[in-house]
Design an enzyme around this catalytic site. Structure first.
Site, PDB file in Angstrom:
ATOM      1  N   GLU A 154       5.844  61.031  63.581  1.00 17.06           N
ATOM      2  CA  GLU A 154       5.630  62.072  64.582  1.00 17.06           C
ATOM      3  C   GLU A 154       4.304  61.889  65.343  1.00 17.06           C
ATOM      4  OE1 GLU A 154       5.676  66.036  63.006  1.00 17.06           O
ATOM      5  OE2 GLU A 154       5.154  66.951  64.926  1.00 17.06           O
TER       6      GLU A 154
ATOM      7  N   GLU B 203       5.372  78.689  60.530  1.00 18.23           N
ATOM      8  CA  GLU B 203       5.908  78.370  61.853  1.00 18.23           C
ATOM      9  C   GLU B 203       7.194  79.132  62.158  1.00 18.23           C
ATOM     10  OE1 GLU B 203       6.012  74.029  61.852  1.00 18.23           O
ATOM     11  OE2 GLU B 203       3.906  73.968  62.428  1.00 18.23           O
TER      12      GLU B 203
ATOM     13  N   ASP C  93      -1.954  68.418  59.651  1.00 19.90           N
ATOM     14  CA  ASP C  93      -0.538  68.127  59.864  1.00 19.90           C
ATOM     15  C   ASP C  93      -0.292  66.654  60.199  1.00 19.90           C
ATOM     16  OD1 ASP C  93       2.123  68.384  60.260  1.00 19.90           O
ATOM     17  OD2 ASP C  93       2.022  69.618  62.056  1.00 19.90           O
TER      18      ASP C  93
HETATM   19  C1  GCV Z   1       9.806  70.753  60.267  1.00 13.40           C
HETATM   20  C2  GCV Z   1       4.946  69.938  62.071  1.00 13.40           C
HETATM   21  C3  GCV Z   1       6.093  69.455  62.915  1.00 13.40           C
HETATM   22  C4  GCV Z   1       7.309  70.357  62.789  1.00 13.40           C
HETATM   23  C5  GCV Z   1       7.665  70.450  61.300  1.00 13.40           C
HETATM   24  C6  GCV Z   1       6.454  71.010  60.557  1.00 13.40           C
HETATM   25  C7  GCV Z   1       6.691  71.113  59.070  1.00 13.40           C
HETATM   26  O1  GCV Z   1       4.426  71.118  62.592  1.00 13.40           O
HETATM   27  O2  GCV Z   1       5.675  69.364  64.253  1.00 13.40           O
HETATM   28  O3  GCV Z   1       8.355  69.787  63.529  1.00 13.40           O
HETATM   29  O4  GCV Z   1       8.778  71.261  61.093  1.00 13.40           O
HETATM   30  O5  GCV Z   1       5.361  70.159  60.764  1.00 13.40           O
HETATM   31  O6  GCV Z   1       6.259  70.207  58.366  1.00 13.40           O
HETATM   32  O7  GCV Z   1       7.294  72.070  58.611  1.00 13.40           O
END
Ligand code: GCV
Length: 652
Positions: free
Chosen positions: A372, A265, A344
């Site tokens: 989340e 990411e 995720d």
């Molecule tokens: C810390 C998901 C979340 C991101 C997070 C990522 C990760 O994509 O939406 O906010 O980033 O996981 O675990 O690295």
């Protein structure tokens, strides 16, 4: 500025019976010795007992014949509580406190040896030092600001961090990550220019037997150090890390190590220099090894620039494909941190097959305590049952045994949770989300515990034993309720992109994130079979591979994760997919209505401010559940043209 004040599961009268006795303490030296002295002093002063030097009703002491991270409880005349080291003795103390509240402090005779299931029991904080434009102070934080940082700096007063550390120690947590795994510019400098801050935070956790870790940026040699490369095989890069790590250990000699999100990411990683993840992790491991430090290297690696038209790329495969070829190449002080599912943290996913295919690698299972994708601490969603199902799931062995390292003979391993706390007065935004923090710690300590008994422990300690039945009814199946009114049958996502709250069925459908449901007029789901799909089902050991491969044997709750099926496909439950979608969405809302009524009926029996906070959040949960129900049902009625057999209202 608010700061947390709620006692959580440690009310002042906890251990009243225990505190009325004489207690002797031989805690050795070190920071945890003073912690224990203060704990016992406070308890006995409150309840009439005394901390004494000679013979006592309760003896708390170090003993050399017990393995580290373990304690022993014996009841022979006096109660004897013993551990090899200070941190274990602190955890043992809280065990006795809990026992005194739930079973009476002088219950059945021992000796009982208490050995944790998971050697690593860690909480990662996704806290930024500087508020991030998009993610704020705490990424995916739903409980106010960061306990540690505010507007670009460490808080001056960290006394609440001590109270937080006490809560964590009481559930057996032994490691904590101090900053977000997405390491932005300001946070990358913690390692080099923020060592005083790091030392202050480590000092707040140390007296409670908790070791601190820092998330670092793989590109720090360039962005912070001014080098031209961050290539892990470059000598100057290796030297840069060695020096930085040595300075870190000068400031905090008992520091734990680093956490790294690499090639993920947008975070930099070894791929950027044509190297693999073993090259990257081992370079850091070499820098840390002389100091006894360890590297938590995250396996959350996938292409987030996928073309949605490309049906051959499957994000679910990404971590497996990147890491299984590296098994056996990671140094002994590297721990590969693997999310529990291949995507995720969705409300329902199969277990990540990678966990069963790394016998020569230390593993940690990552779970998301912060909600989340499970209601963002506005919805009640007790996650203990989900985590228990994961930990007790089978791959090449039981997952709890695989990640602990026992199944593979590894020396390190365990679980990591993404923290759900913040500056909110109840710590977790939704007061009932405290139960998730509790359950994470309890299942990390004993992965075989019944998650519903764990819930009852939490209710009894936090409220009162009189309320166990009522609160249990509200929370016990709240995970399943949440699943019912959100994305069906393991398909996942369908949330609003970005903030991930509330329904948006096609929100991710034409994006580069690799999270698609492929609904058309005939059917829905992702074909991950070997026969006709991406082959992901074949990454599991038997009998799972065959079970997932065939839509007729695939568990209903995962059907759309593994298969694209017509809406009229009949589930193992006997219902069609479309009717299941309608039924569960109506049921989910009805169950939230019951939660609201059950909570309202508790008014007067629960502290008014807590009652009011939960009531307010439940109203939002109901509003949101109705929105989910209506959007999902309408979407699928429009797509399929198949009406609800029971003729309920679905908007067209
Ligand atoms: C810390 C998901 C979340 C991101 C997070 C990522 C990760 O994509 O939406 O906010 O980033 O996981 O675990 O690295």
């Amino acid at each position: 500025m608010t700061l947390p004040v709620h006692h959580c599961w440690l009310p002042d009268d906890l251990g009243a019976d225990l505190g009325s006795h004489t207690i002797s303490l031989e805690p050795g030296t070190g920071p945890t010795a003073e912690t224990l002295r203060q704990e016992i002093d406070t308890l006995t002063a409150r309840h009439g007992g005394a901390l004494v030097a000679g013979p006592a009703d309760v003896v708390v002491r170090l003993a050399a014949d017990i393995p580290t991270d373990t304690f022993r409880l014996t009841r022979a005349g006096a109660v004897l509580l013993e551990a090899y080291d200070g941190p274990s003795l602190v955890r043992a103390w809280f065990h006795l406190l809990r026992l005194s509240a739930t079973h009476g402090w002088d219950a059945p005779a021992g000796p009982e040896l208490h050995v944790p299931s998971q050697p690593i029991r860690m909480l990662d904080h996704w806290d930024n030092v500087a508020r991030h434009d998009v993610m704020g102070q705490v990424e995916r934080g739903y409980a106010g600001g960061s306990l540690f940082y505010r507007d670009g700096r460490l808080r001056d007063d960290l006394s609440h961090v001590g109270r937080y550390a006490r809560l964590l120690a009481s559930i057996g947590i032994n490691r904590v990550g101090l900053n977000n795994v997405n390491v932005h510019t300001r946070e990358a400098r913690l390692l080099t220019h923020g060592l005083d801050d790091v030392a202050r935070l480590a000092a707040a956790f140390r007296p409670w037997g908790i070791t601190s870790y820092l998330s670092v940026s793989f590109a720090a040699p360039m962005t912070v150090g001014g080098l031209k490369t961050a290539d892990p095989l470059d000598r100057t890069v290796q030297d840069w890390w060695r020096t930085a790590v040595a300075r870190l250990y000068e400031a905090v000699p008992d520091f734990g190590g680093v956490i790294v999100k690499a090639d993920s990411e947008g975070q930099p990683g070894p791929f950027g220099w044509g190297r693999d993840h073993a090259d990257g992790a081992n370079m850091l491991a070499c820098a840390l090894a002389p100091h006894g430090g360890e590297v938590f290297w995250r396996a959350f690696v996938y292409n987030h620039h996928q073309d949605w038209r490309d049906r051959s790329t499957d994000r679910a495969r990404a971590a497996f494909d990147a890491f299984t070829p590296l098994d056996g190449r990671f140094d002994d002080n590297v721990v590969l941190q693997v999310k529990h599912g291949p995507m995720d943290f969705q409300v329902r996913e199969p277990i990540a097959p990678l966990l069963g295919c790394m016998p020569a690698t230390n593993l940690a299972l990552e779970m998301q305590v912060t909600q989340e994708y499970t209601g963002q601490q506005r919805h009640i969603c007790y996650l203990g049952p989900m985590w228990s199902e994961i930990l007790r799931g089978e791959l090449s062995s039981e997952v709890a045994e695989l990640v602990a390292g026992r199944a593979t003979g590894r020396s390190r391993g365990g679980v990591v949770g993404v923290s759900n706390v913040g500056t909110d007065e109840f710590w977790t935004g939704h007061p009932l989300a405290q139960a998730n923090l509790w359950a994470f710690g309890r299942l990390a300590w004993d992965s075989g515990l019944d998650p519903l008994e764990v819930l009852d422990e939490w209710i009894a300690l936090t409220f009162d034993s009189d309320l166990v039945a009522e609160v249990h009814t509200i929370m016990a199946t709240s995970w399943q309720t949440y699943e019912k009114y959100t994305a069906p049958l393991g398909i996942g996502f369908m949330v609003r992109p970005g903030h991930h709250y509330g329904p948006d069925i096609d929100g991710y459908e034409y994006t580069p994130w690799g999270t698609y449901h492929f609904a058309d007029r005939d059917g829905i789901g992702v074909d991950r079979s070997v026969a006709s799909g991406t082959g992901f089902a074949g990454l599991y050991p038997e009998p799972l591979a065959s079970r997932y491969e065939d839509p007729l044997t695939c568990p209903d709750e995962l059907l759309l994760f593994f298969h694209h099926v017509p809406y009229a496909h009949r589930l193992r439950s006997g219902r069609t997919v479309i009717q299941h979608i309608y039924n569960t969405h109506f049921e989910g809302v009805a169950e939230v209505e019951q939660m609201v009524a059950a909570w309202d009926a508790l008014a007067g029996r629960i502290d008014p401010s807590m009652h009011a906070r939960v009531a307010e959040r439940l109203r939002e949960q109901l509003r949101s559940a109705i929105e989910w129900r209506d959007q999902v049902n309408t979407y699928f009625l429009r797509k399929s043209g198949i009406p609800d057999q029971r003729g309920r209202l679905i908007h067209l």
